[in-house]
Design a protein around this motif. Structure first.
Motif, mmCIF file in Angstrom:
data_model
loop_
_atom_site.group_PDB
_atom_site.id
_atom_site.type_symbol
_atom_site.label_atom_id
_atom_site.label_comp_id
_atom_site.label_asym_id
_atom_site.label_seq_id
_atom_site.Cartn_x
_atom_site.Cartn_y
_atom_site.Cartn_z
ATOM 1 N N MET A 64 0.808 -1.217 0.000
ATOM 2 C CA MET A 64 0.000 0.000 0.000
ATOM 3 C C MET A 64 0.847 1.276 0.000
ATOM 4 N N SER A 65 2.157 1.129 -0.029
ATOM 5 C CA SER A 65 3.036 2.302 0.071
ATOM 6 C C SER A 65 2.885 3.281 -1.084
ATOM 7 N N GLY A 66 2.339 2.847 -2.193
ATOM 8 C CA GLY A 66 2.126 3.750 -3.323
ATOM 9 C C GLY A 66 0.818 4.507 -3.261
ATOM 10 N N ASN A 67 0.052 4.309 -2.190
ATOM 11 C CA ASN A 67 -1.228 4.984 -2.028
ATOM 12 C C ASN A 67 -1.157 5.966 -0.869
ATOM 13 N N LEU A 68 -1.333 7.228 -1.177
ATOM 14 C CA LEU A 68 -1.306 8.255 -0.146
ATOM 15 C C LEU A 68 -2.708 8.548 0.371
ATOM 16 N N CYS A 69 -2.782 8.849 1.650
ATOM 17 C CA CYS A 69 -4.033 9.252 2.291
ATOM 18 C C CYS A 69 -3.763 10.578 2.978
ATOM 19 N N ARG A 70 -4.379 11.618 2.503
ATOM 20 C CA ARG A 70 -4.141 12.948 3.094
ATOM 21 C C ARG A 70 -4.713 13.054 4.496
ATOM 22 N N CYS A 71 -5.665 12.189 4.821
ATOM 23 C CA CYS A 71 -6.256 12.204 6.156
ATOM 24 C C CYS A 71 -5.462 11.350 7.141
ATOM 25 N N ALA A 72 -4.423 10.691 6.659
ATOM 26 C CA ALA A 72 -3.514 9.877 7.481
ATOM 27 C C ALA A 72 -4.231 8.739 8.200
ATOM 28 N N SER A 73 -5.026 8.000 7.471
ATOM 29 C CA SER A 73 -5.746 6.853 8.024
ATOM 30 C C SER A 73 -4.987 5.548 7.828
ATOM 31 N N TYR A 74 -3.674 5.616 7.690
ATOM 32 C CA TYR A 74 -2.883 4.446 7.327
ATOM 33 C C TYR A 74 -3.090 3.249 8.243
ATOM 34 N N ASN A 75 -3.031 3.437 9.549
ATOM 35 C CA ASN A 75 -3.204 2.307 10.463
ATOM 36 C C ASN A 75 -4.593 1.700 10.334
ATOM 37 N N ARG A 76 -5.573 2.539 10.135
ATOM 38 C CA ARG A 76 -6.942 2.050 9.981
ATOM 39 C C ARG A 76 -7.104 1.276 8.673
ATOM 40 N N ILE A 77 -6.436 1.741 7.619
ATOM 41 C CA ILE A 77 -6.478 1.039 6.332
ATOM 42 C C ILE A 77 -5.822 -0.328 6.477
ATOM 43 N N VAL A 78 -4.684 -0.378 7.132
ATOM 44 C CA VAL A 78 -3.994 -1.656 7.364
ATOM 45 C C VAL A 78 -4.894 -2.590 8.173
ATOM 46 N N ASN A 79 -5.510 -2.075 9.224
ATOM 47 C CA ASN A 79 -6.403 -2.899 10.049
ATOM 48 C C ASN A 79 -7.579 -3.434 9.241
ATOM 49 N N ALA A 80 -8.122 -2.616 8.350
ATOM 50 C CA ALA A 80 -9.245 -3.048 7.512
ATOM 51 C C ALA A 80 -8.820 -4.156 6.551
#
Length: 166
Positions: free
Chosen positions: A137-153
């Motif tokens: 997922m490193s090539g996908n940016l999230c401006r809202c910084a939901s990275y941990n939540r995306i990983v958990n999902a």
């Protein structure tokens, strides 16, 4: 202006998009991203950086996750493209449901690209580790910084699919 450049060069492309054979004509310089949005009316794929840095425009091209802003529409000829519209054709998917449940969808702009990248990962690595998810997922940016939540999902979706045999 030089007459040679007055008439824009056009290409005719025949490709399978979301399981449907489509033919369209577009300027030769048109990107896959712009062709999907402008010629084919598929606006779920988002346009953001147009430089291949953010992942918002991720689609599957012949089964591989690509930044559609970096591919010319002419290169689609004879190939297969899957967009977020196809993934969500039957409603909210288990992955999208997990993203909502985890609170990963804030502004939502990056979510189509996130979903396409995650689906690609899960199709090739059904039980990814956290490190594998972060790498994929490193090539996908999230401006809202939901990275941990995306990983958990993605982890939750993986576990659900493995336990149900999906």
């Amino acid at each position: 202006m030089d007459a040679r450049f007055a008439a824009e060069s056009q290409v005719t492309v025949t490709t399978t998009v979301n399981g449907e054979l489509r033919t369209f004509t577009a300027p030769a310089h048109r990107t896959l991203l712009d062709a999907l949005r402008n010629e084919l009316g598929l606006t779920g794929t988002k346009s953001s950086c147009t430089e291949g840095e953010c992942g918002a425009c991720t689609v599957l091209l012949d089964g591989k996750a690509v930044n559609s802003c970096l591919v010319l529409a002419a290169e689609m000829d004879g190939h297969e493209v899957v967009t977020i519209e196809s993934v969500s054709r039957d409603g909210v998917t288990d992955l999208q449901e997990a993203l909502l449940k985890e609170g990963a969808v804030q502004c939502g702009f990056c979510i189509p690209g996130q979903v396409m990248s995650a689906e690609y990962l899960l199709s090739h690595t059904p039980e990814p580790t956290v490190e594998e998810i972060r790498s994929a997922m490193s090539g996908n940016l999230c401006r809202c910084a939901s990275y941990n939540r995306i990983v958990n999902a993605i982890l939750a979706t993986s576990k659900k699919r493995v336990s149900t045999g999906e």
